[in-house]
Enzyme design. Structure first.
Site, PDB file in Angstrom:
ATOM      1  N   LEU A   1       0.927  -1.123  -0.101  1.00 13.28           N
ATOM      2  CA  LEU A   1      -0.127   0.059  -0.002  1.00 13.28           C
ATOM      3  C   LEU A   1       0.797   1.207   0.233  1.00 13.28           C
ATOM      4  O   LEU A   1       1.962   1.513   0.634  1.00 13.28           O
ATOM      5  CB  LEU A   1      -0.877   0.162   1.045  1.00 13.28           C
ATOM      6  CG  LEU A   1      -2.020  -0.889   1.209  1.00 13.28           C
ATOM      7  CD1 LEU A   1      -2.928  -0.965   2.794  1.00 13.28           C
ATOM      8  CD2 LEU A   1      -3.254  -0.880  -0.052  1.00 13.28           C
ATOM      9  N   CYS A   2       0.302   2.238  -0.910  1.00 16.27           N
ATOM     10  CA  CYS A   2       1.197   3.368  -0.900  1.00 16.27           C
ATOM     11  C   CYS A   2       1.251   4.151   0.389  1.00 16.27           C
ATOM     12  O   CYS A   2       2.554   4.721   0.610  1.00 16.27           O
ATOM     13  CB  CYS A   2       0.593   4.453  -1.816  1.00 16.27           C
ATOM     14  SG  CYS A   2       1.186   6.024  -2.357  1.00 16.27           S
ATOM     15  N   PHE A   3       0.137   4.030   1.089  1.00 18.83           N
ATOM     16  CA  PHE A   3       0.279   5.091   2.334  1.00 18.83           C
ATOM     17  C   PHE A   3       1.067   4.280   3.546  1.00 18.83           C
ATOM     18  O   PHE A   3       0.912   4.914   4.506  1.00 18.83           O
ATOM     19  CB  PHE A   3      -1.432   5.443   2.591  1.00 18.83           C
ATOM     20  CG  PHE A   3      -1.686   6.488   2.118  1.00 18.83           C
ATOM     21  CD1 PHE A   3      -1.633   7.464   2.473  1.00 18.83           C
ATOM     22  CD2 PHE A   3      -2.288   6.402   0.664  1.00 18.83           C
ATOM     23  CE1 PHE A   3      -2.127   8.859   1.586  1.00 18.83           C
ATOM     24  CE2 PHE A   3      -2.694   7.333   0.166  1.00 18.83           C
ATOM     25  CZ  PHE A   3      -2.669   8.776   0.647  1.00 18.83           C
TER      26      PHE A   3
END
Length: 220
Positions: free
Chosen positions: A112-114
């Site tokens: 996940l990017c976050f």
């Protein structure tokens, strides 16, 4: 809109997703989504920009397309995030731009990017709540990004502005205030409009030739 920007017309767009959707970064293998069971019920798409996967649900998504000209893309990236930081401060959400420091551990590029950190990300209390990516094409620049307003049940391991600050931001109020901040910061004026017929037709063509095809989504 990126193609339109190459003709000299910049566009700032705000949007949301329905239903909740997982977007893969351009270089991510499709099989990597098996690392994230919480989003298995969500449809999946692939972006044209890199980075980690994003679960688009309770968020504001934006894109800014403009002519490249002599634009300093790194400075532009930071200025957009600084304007967003000023807006969040207006709503009593304190954030800062994340910086790589010698003491920061190396990143293992989570799915996940976050869960990743890159310089310029907006963080509050060490939690990433906004990030962006860029793509250049034929003399134009696209910058798009996501601001996590609330935690999604499809990505429960991610915090958000509401969970970290207790502030519940509405899509419309954040959009309006951000536009006002950009007008002040950049001394520009916005003209509200819809996609023109040519842009809509081109969008349908790109969808048919690329984004609706399993070959695109499964290309890695």
């Amino acid at each position: 809109l990126l193609e339109t920007a190459a003709t000299g017309i910049p566009t700032l767009r705000f949007y949301q997703w329905q239903p909740a959707t997982l977007s893969l970064g351009y270089f991510q293998p499709l099989d990597d989504r098996n690392q994230h069971p919480a989003s298995h019920s969500c449809p999946v798409v692939r972006r044209s920009s890199g980075g980690g996967a994003i679960l688009h649900d309770h968020e504001l998504t934006y894109s800014f397309s403009c002519p490249l000209d002599d634009l300093d893309t790194q400075q532009f990236y930071q200025e957009v995030h600084l304007s967003l930081r000023a807006v969040l401060d207006y709503f009593d959400v304190n954030t800062e731009l994340w910086e790589q420091r010698n003491g920061n551990p190396g990143q293992e590029n989570p799915f996940l990017c976050f869960l990743r950190r890159t310089p310029g990300d907006l963080v509050t209390g060490g939690v990433k709540v906004a990030g962006s990516a860029q793509r250049r094409r034929r003399g134009a620049l696209l910058q798009h990004g996501s601001i996590l307003l609330e935690t999604s049940s499809h990505a429960p391991q991610l915090s958000s502005i509401r969970e970290e600050s207790g502030v519940q931001l509405q899509f419309s109020e954040l959009l309006d205030q951000w536009c006002q901040q950009l007008i002040l910061s950049w001394n520009i004026e916005f003209q509200s409009s819809q996609l023109c017929a040519v842009e809509m037709e081109r969008a349908r063509q790109i969808e048919a030739e690329k984004y609706s095809l399993s070959a695109w989504t499964e290309c890695r």
